[in-house]
Design a protein around this motif. Structure first.
Motif, PDB file in Angstrom:
ATOM      1  N   LYS A   1     -18.012  17.733   3.933  1.00 20.94           N
ATOM      2  CA  LYS A   1     -16.766  17.928   3.192  1.00 20.94           C
ATOM      3  C   LYS A   1     -15.892  18.914   3.962  1.00 20.94           C
ATOM      4  O   LYS A   1     -16.393  19.927   4.467  1.00 20.94           O
TER       5      LYS A   1
ATOM      6  N   ILE B   1     -14.637   7.813   3.773  1.00 21.91           N
ATOM      7  CA  ILE B   1     -14.299   9.225   3.539  1.00 21.91           C
ATOM      8  C   ILE B   1     -13.438   9.320   2.283  1.00 21.91           C
ATOM      9  O   ILE B   1     -12.341   8.764   2.228  1.00 21.91           O
ATOM     10  N   LYS B   2     -13.934  10.016   1.277  1.00 23.89           N
ATOM     11  CA  LYS B   2     -13.207  10.144   0.025  1.00 23.89           C
ATOM     12  C   LYS B   2     -12.180  11.274   0.137  1.00 23.89           C
ATOM     13  O   LYS B   2     -12.537  12.388   0.507  1.00 23.89           O
TER      14      LYS B   2
ATOM     15  N   CYS C   1     -10.510  12.940  -2.310  1.00 25.21           N
ATOM     16  CA  CYS C   1     -10.670  14.008  -3.312  1.00 25.21           C
ATOM     17  C   CYS C   1     -11.726  13.592  -4.327  1.00 25.21           C
ATOM     18  O   CYS C   1     -11.641  12.508  -4.919  1.00 25.21           O
TER      19      CYS C   1
ATOM     20  N   LYS D   1     -17.755  12.630   4.683  1.00 20.78           N
ATOM     21  CA  LYS D   1     -17.988  12.233   3.294  1.00 20.78           C
ATOM     22  C   LYS D   1     -16.759  12.419   2.414  1.00 20.78           C
ATOM     23  O   LYS D   1     -16.412  11.537   1.628  1.00 20.78           O
ATOM     24  N   ALA D   2     -16.119  13.578   2.486  1.00 19.54           N
ATOM     25  CA  ALA D   2     -14.973  13.846   1.613  1.00 19.54           C
ATOM     26  C   ALA D   2     -14.081  14.905   2.238  1.00 19.54           C
ATOM     27  O   ALA D   2     -14.548  15.785   2.963  1.00 19.54           O
TER      28      ALA D   2
ATOM     29  N   GLU E   1     -20.997  15.095 -10.111  1.00 17.56           N
ATOM     30  CA  GLU E   1     -19.780  14.394  -9.692  1.00 17.56           C
ATOM     31  C   GLU E   1     -19.292  13.520 -10.839  1.00 17.56           C
ATOM     32  O   GLU E   1     -20.053  12.765 -11.438  1.00 17.56           O
TER      33      GLU E   1
ATOM     34  N   ARG F   1     -14.762  22.567  -0.027  1.00 12.81           N
ATOM     35  CA  ARG F   1     -15.504  22.438  -1.282  1.00 12.81           C
ATOM     36  C   ARG F   1     -15.317  23.679  -2.119  1.00 12.81           C
ATOM     37  O   ARG F   1     -15.604  24.802  -1.697  1.00 12.81           O
TER      38      ARG F   1
ATOM     39  N   ASP G   1     -22.752  19.831   6.368  1.00 17.15           N
ATOM     40  CA  ASP G   1     -22.379  19.895   4.959  1.00 17.15           C
ATOM     41  C   ASP G   1     -20.903  20.237   4.855  1.00 17.15           C
ATOM     42  O   ASP G   1     -20.052  19.409   5.113  1.00 17.15           O
ATOM     43  N   LYS G   2     -20.598  21.473   4.536  1.00 19.70           N
ATOM     44  CA  LYS G   2     -19.214  21.873   4.296  1.00 19.70           C
ATOM     45  C   LYS G   2     -18.602  22.517   5.534  1.00 19.70           C
ATOM     46  O   LYS G   2     -19.282  23.203   6.289  1.00 19.70           O
TER      47      LYS G   2
ATOM     48  N   GLY H   1     -13.592  18.645  -2.432  1.00 22.06           N
ATOM     49  CA  GLY H   1     -14.367  18.554  -3.663  1.00 22.06           C
ATOM     50  C   GLY H   1     -13.969  19.694  -4.576  1.00 22.06           C
ATOM     51  O   GLY H   1     -13.960  20.859  -4.150  1.00 22.06           O
TER      52      GLY H   1
END
Length: 277
Positions: free
Chosen positions: A184, A240-241, A243, A212-213, A257, A187, A161-162, A216
């Protein structure tokens, strides 16, 4: 090896050293923290990027509290006993708990890593490496709007996750860092009981897919994220986003989101700040 080959290898090694020093200098200018020469220049996730531990591994059965500065001298610490289940459950205890103003440096966190590192106030994590992120690599929970959290160098892998959970108030800066196989990188807490305006700076970072990002944030609480000097590896599809914006809450509900990409207000970066390699 021929003399010509030796000369080529020598030039290659000198180039790598110069890049490493340049990255360290940029991190120093941004954060004001001391940077060690253990900050690597290679892309995250490559075997050459990750340091080998010094000495015997250190099992941690009870959270280690840090005031002032603790230098781990590149030893590997891992959770044992109550800190050793290796799960992703919330509310696990951390391996290290840092008091306001504390510095943790030159540490490798092995598996299991429980809830990693907790900063109760301003803190600096310098050249800290997570080989297999547990619940989170680090959580930042200072309550002052003037709190500053600095992650300088180091890296993290295998974060379901984070990597960095930003629950508190203030500013978080991540520089000279490497991350691979993650959800992420940073986050801003989406549903904490007490919410804050949070400022995030991500600079000179290597991110290796899957991920993923990078960041966030909660736009409705005035969060901002500035990204620059980001290198993304192994992500030709640009999945991969950089922001992502959310509408956060203090009720414990799942945040919604609302969008992503540079907007000049909340997600502050240009296309040229993200390089896909």
């Amino acid at each position: 090896m021929s003399q010509r080959s030796e000369l080529r290898e020598g030039r290659k090694r000198r180039l790598i050293r110069r890049r490493a020093l340049a990255a360290a200098g940029a991190a120093l200018a941004l954060t004001g923290a001391v940077v060690t020469t253990n900050v690597m220049a290679s892309p995250a996730g490559t075997s050459a990027s990750w340091p080998k531990p010094n000495g015997p591994d250190r099992p941690v059965t009870k959270t280690i509290e840090v005031s002032g500065t603790r230098d781990g001298e590149m030893q590997r610490f891992y959770g044992s006993g109550d800190l050793g289940d290796g799960g992703q459950d919330e509310n696990q205890a951390p391996l290290f708990k840092l008091k306001d103003g504390a510095v943790l440096k030159n540490v490798i966190l092995g598996a299991p890593a429980a809830d990693g590192v907790l900063c109760e106030g301003s803190c600096t994590l310098q050249n800290v490496w997570w080989e297999d992120v547990g619940e989170d690599a680090a959580s930042f929970k200072g309550t002052s709007s003037s709190a500053t959290y600095k992650v300088v160098g180091g890296g993290a892998k295998k974060a379901a996750d984070k990597v960095f959970q930003f629950n508190g108030a203030g500013m978080l800066t991540v520089s000279g860092f490497q991350v691979a196989d993650f959800g992420k990188l940073v986050r801003s807490c989406g549903n904490c009981k007490t919410q804050h305006k949070r400022t995030i700076i991500v600079h000179d970072v290597d991110a290796t897919a899957p991920g993923k990002a990078l960041v966030g944030i909660n736009a409705n609480y005035g969060d901002t994220a500035a990204l620059r000097g980001i290198r993304v590896h192994g992500d030709s599809g640009k999945k991969i986003k950089p922001c992502v914006r959310f509408t956060g809450n203090n009720t414990g509900d799942e945040p919604v989101e609302t969008g992503g990409g540079p907007d000049g207000t909340y997600c502050r970066y240009a296309a040229s700040d993200i390089r896909y390699q």
